[in-house]
Scaffold this motif. Structure first.
Motif, PDB file in Angstrom:
ATOM      1  N   ALA A  40       0.845  -1.195   0.000  1.00  0.00           N
ATOM      2  CA  ALA A  40       0.000   0.000   0.000  1.00  0.00           C
ATOM      3  C   ALA A  40       0.877   1.241   0.000  1.00  0.00           C
ATOM      4  CB  ALA A  40      -0.882  -0.001   1.243  1.00  0.00           C
ATOM      5  N   GLY A  41       0.311   2.341  -0.445  1.00  0.00           N
ATOM      6  CA  GLY A  41       1.046   3.607  -0.418  1.00  0.00           C
ATOM      7  C   GLY A  41       0.447   4.558  -1.435  1.00  0.00           C
ATOM      8  N   GLU A  42       0.674   5.851  -1.210  1.00  0.00           N
ATOM      9  CA  GLU A  42       0.095   6.866  -2.100  1.00  0.00           C
ATOM     10  C   GLU A  42       0.753   6.868  -3.474  1.00  0.00           C
ATOM     11  OE1 GLU A  42      -0.669  10.900   0.233  1.00  0.00           O
ATOM     12  OE2 GLU A  42       0.992   9.701   0.979  1.00  0.00           O
ATOM     13  N   SER A  43       0.124   7.604  -4.373  1.00  0.00           N
ATOM     14  CA  SER A  43       0.635   7.764  -5.737  1.00  0.00           C
ATOM     15  C   SER A  43       2.076   8.269  -5.715  1.00  0.00           C
ATOM     16  CB  SER A  43      -0.259   8.768  -6.462  1.00  0.00           C
ATOM     17  OG  SER A  43       0.102   8.803  -7.813  1.00  0.00           O
ATOM     18  N   GLY A  44       2.933   7.623  -6.499  1.00  0.00           N
ATOM     19  CA  GLY A  44       4.313   8.077  -6.637  1.00  0.00           C
ATOM     20  C   GLY A  44       5.286   7.481  -5.638  1.00  0.00           C
ATOM     21  N   CYS A  45       4.818   6.596  -4.723  1.00  0.00           N
ATOM     22  CA  CYS A  45       5.726   6.069  -3.693  1.00  0.00           C
ATOM     23  C   CYS A  45       6.601   4.938  -4.213  1.00  0.00           C
ATOM     24  CB  CYS A  45       4.958   5.648  -2.441  1.00  0.00           C
ATOM     25  SG  CYS A  45       3.998   4.154  -2.641  1.00  0.00           S
ATOM     26  N   GLY A  46       6.351   4.503  -5.458  1.00  0.00           N
ATOM     27  CA  GLY A  46       7.242   3.496  -6.046  1.00  0.00           C
ATOM     28  C   GLY A  46       6.647   2.098  -6.178  1.00  0.00           C
ATOM     29  N   LYS A  47       5.334   1.956  -5.990  1.00  0.00           N
ATOM     30  CA  LYS A  47       4.706   0.628  -6.026  1.00  0.00           C
ATOM     31  C   LYS A  47       4.837  -0.034  -7.393  1.00  0.00           C
ATOM     32  CE  LYS A  47       0.603   2.262  -4.972  1.00  0.00           C
ATOM     33  NZ  LYS A  47       0.932   3.713  -5.061  1.00  0.00           N
ATOM     34  N   SER A  48       4.467   0.695  -8.452  1.00  0.00           N
ATOM     35  CA  SER A  48       4.543   0.100  -9.791  1.00  0.00           C
ATOM     36  C   SER A  48       5.988  -0.132 -10.201  1.00  0.00           C
ATOM     37  CB  SER A  48       3.862   0.990 -10.831  1.00  0.00           C
ATOM     38  OG  SER A  48       2.492   1.102 -10.545  1.00  0.00           O
ATOM     39  N   THR A  49       6.871   0.775  -9.798  1.00  0.00           N
ATOM     40  CA  THR A  49       8.291   0.599 -10.118  1.00  0.00           C
ATOM     41  C   THR A  49       8.782  -0.718  -9.521  1.00  0.00           C
ATOM     42  OG1 THR A  49       8.595   2.992 -10.150  1.00  0.00           O
ATOM     43  CG2 THR A  49      10.576   1.656  -9.881  1.00  0.00           C
ATOM     44  N   LEU A  50       8.405  -0.966  -8.268  1.00  0.00           N
ATOM     45  CA  LEU A  50       8.780  -2.217  -7.615  1.00  0.00           C
ATOM     46  C   LEU A  50       8.190  -3.414  -8.366  1.00  0.00           C
ATOM     47  CD1 LEU A  50       9.824  -3.877  -5.160  1.00  0.00           C
ATOM     48  CD2 LEU A  50       7.730  -3.266  -3.961  1.00  0.00           C
ATOM     49  N   ALA A  51       6.895  -3.338  -8.705  1.00  0.00           N
ATOM     50  CA  ALA A  51       6.233  -4.464  -9.390  1.00  0.00           C
ATOM     51  C   ALA A  51       6.887  -4.752 -10.736  1.00  0.00           C
ATOM     52  CB  ALA A  51       4.750  -4.145  -9.589  1.00  0.00           C
ATOM     53  N   LEU A  52       7.187  -3.699 -11.484  1.00  0.00           N
ATOM     54  CA  LEU A  52       7.775  -3.887 -12.812  1.00  0.00           C
ATOM     55  C   LEU A  52       9.204  -4.419 -12.706  1.00  0.00           C
ATOM     56  CD1 LEU A  52       6.432  -0.646 -14.523  1.00  0.00           C
ATOM     57  CD2 LEU A  52       5.696  -2.973 -14.992  1.00  0.00           C
ATOM     58  N   ALA A  53       9.916  -3.987 -11.653  1.00  0.00           N
ATOM     59  CA  ALA A  53      11.296  -4.456 -11.468  1.00  0.00           C
ATOM     60  C   ALA A  53      11.330  -5.974 -11.269  1.00  0.00           C
ATOM     61  CB  ALA A  53      11.929  -3.761 -10.257  1.00  0.00           C
TER      62      ALA A  53
END
Ligand code: ATP
Ligand code: MG
Length: 320
Positions: A40-53
């Motif tokens: 969980a976390g707000e927009s821009g905290c890096g969630k999608s970046t982590l998932a894509l990595a």
């Protein structure tokens, strides 16, 4: 039991003409076989970046560091051939807005069958499996002949889930699978994913800014802020008794589905998330934190143990 996914010290920095953007700043995260973990976390905290990595799907300007062990092998060191075998068959991703990625001119049953064919299944098996999957996701085999434009948003999302399940992966990564849908459909779809992975023993990494929907589906939660995990622990406990002030603020901003009064009047999070290229010193949350103390701008908090199985990166936890 050794974890299926074991992320250690992951960093992702986007190189841009305006400078470096540290989007993920040292994340440790593990997912056990069959476990459902929410981020969980707000927009821009890096969630999608982590998932894509996790599946090395980031754009070329992303520089990665650390380790991503999937079934014991480091994804960051895999050859392209090894990586292709992992994608879909080992781990599949339901992307943010993925339903727009359906091919508009192909029937949905063909699109569900596609990953099975790509991984060596024959046509007959793929067709039978696609019909079963359509049933499992609650669409009914009759919808297999439909084209994407004949389906609602929620139905298209169900097609994406069927595709993600097609090769029975060990892990499904679902990144805000329901952002565009209304809240009741969100809850239904998330419950559906949770049930489908549980029946099959598939591990789940589910990403959302809504802590309450994750708490209802996942076993464990990690809360991210400014590129780091700031709290992790059993889902129910993180939601109802956050040890990090940011987790508590996020829980108040997204009350439990079903608690209609609270959801109509959520407590807004104070202030805005920081610019990752210009982070506050010390604890990145301190300018917004209701319980900040004078040392917070100077101490870089680590994930300290708050209770058995629970960690939080807050000086108040370290003091206890
Ligand atoms: P959301 O909830 O809005 O989906 P998120 O938590 O998924 O947000 P990311 O998309 O991972 O966040 O973005 C993390 C940070 O990295 C943001 O500051 C974003 O602007 C930046 N960013 C993302 N992609 C790129 C890119 N290709 N180049 C440069 N910066 C990027
Ligand atoms: Mg995102």
């Amino acid at each position: 039991m050794s974890p299926l996914l074991d992320v250690r010290g992951l960093t992702v920095t986007y190189k841009t003409s305006g400078g470096d953007i540290p989007a993920v700043r040292g994340v440790d995260l593990s997912v056990a076989p069959g476990e459902k973990v929410g981020i969980a976390g707000e927009s821009g905290c890096g969630k999608s970046t982590l998932a894509l990595a996790l599946l090395r799907l980031l754009p070329a300007n992303a520089a990665l560091g650390g380790e991503i062990l999937f079934d014991g092998d480091d994804v960051l060191k895999m050859s392209f051939g090894q990586l292709r075998a992992v994608r879909w068959a080992g781990a599949s991703v339901v992307f943010q807005g993925a339903m727009h990625a359906l091919n508009p001119v192909r029937r949905v049953e063909e699109q569900i069958a596609e990953p099975i064919l790509v991984h060596g299944g024959d046509r007959r098996t793929a067709r039978v499996k696609a019909a079963e999957l359509l049933d499992d996701v609650g669409l009914g085999a009759g919808k297999g002949r439909a084209y994407p434009h004949e389906l609602s948003g929620g139905q298209k999302q169900r097609v994406m889930i069927a595709m993600a399940l097609a090769c029975t992966p060990k892990l499904i990564v679902a990144d805000e699978p329901t952002t565009a849908l209304d809240v009741m459909i969100q809850a239904q779809i998330l419950r559906l994913i949770g049930g489908l992975v549980a029946d099959r023993g598939i591990s789940l990494l589910m990403i959302s800014h809504d802590l309450s929907v994750l708490a209802g589906t996942c076993d464990r939660l990690a809360v991210m802020y400014a590129g780091r995990v700031v709290e992790q622990g059993p889902a129910g406990e993180v939601f109802t008794d956050g040890k990090h002030p940011y987790s508590r603020a996020l829980a108040a901003a997204f009350p439990r589905i079903g608690d209609d009064d609270a959801r109509r009047n959520p407590q807004g999070l104070p202030g805005d998330p920081p610019d990752p290229a210009d982070l506050p010193t010390g604890c990145a949350f301190h300018p917004r934190c209701p319980v900040a103390v004078p040392i917070c701008p100077d101490v870089d908090p680590q994930l300290w143990s708050a209770a058995p199985g629970r960690d939080a990166a807050c000086v108040h936890v370290k003091e206890n």
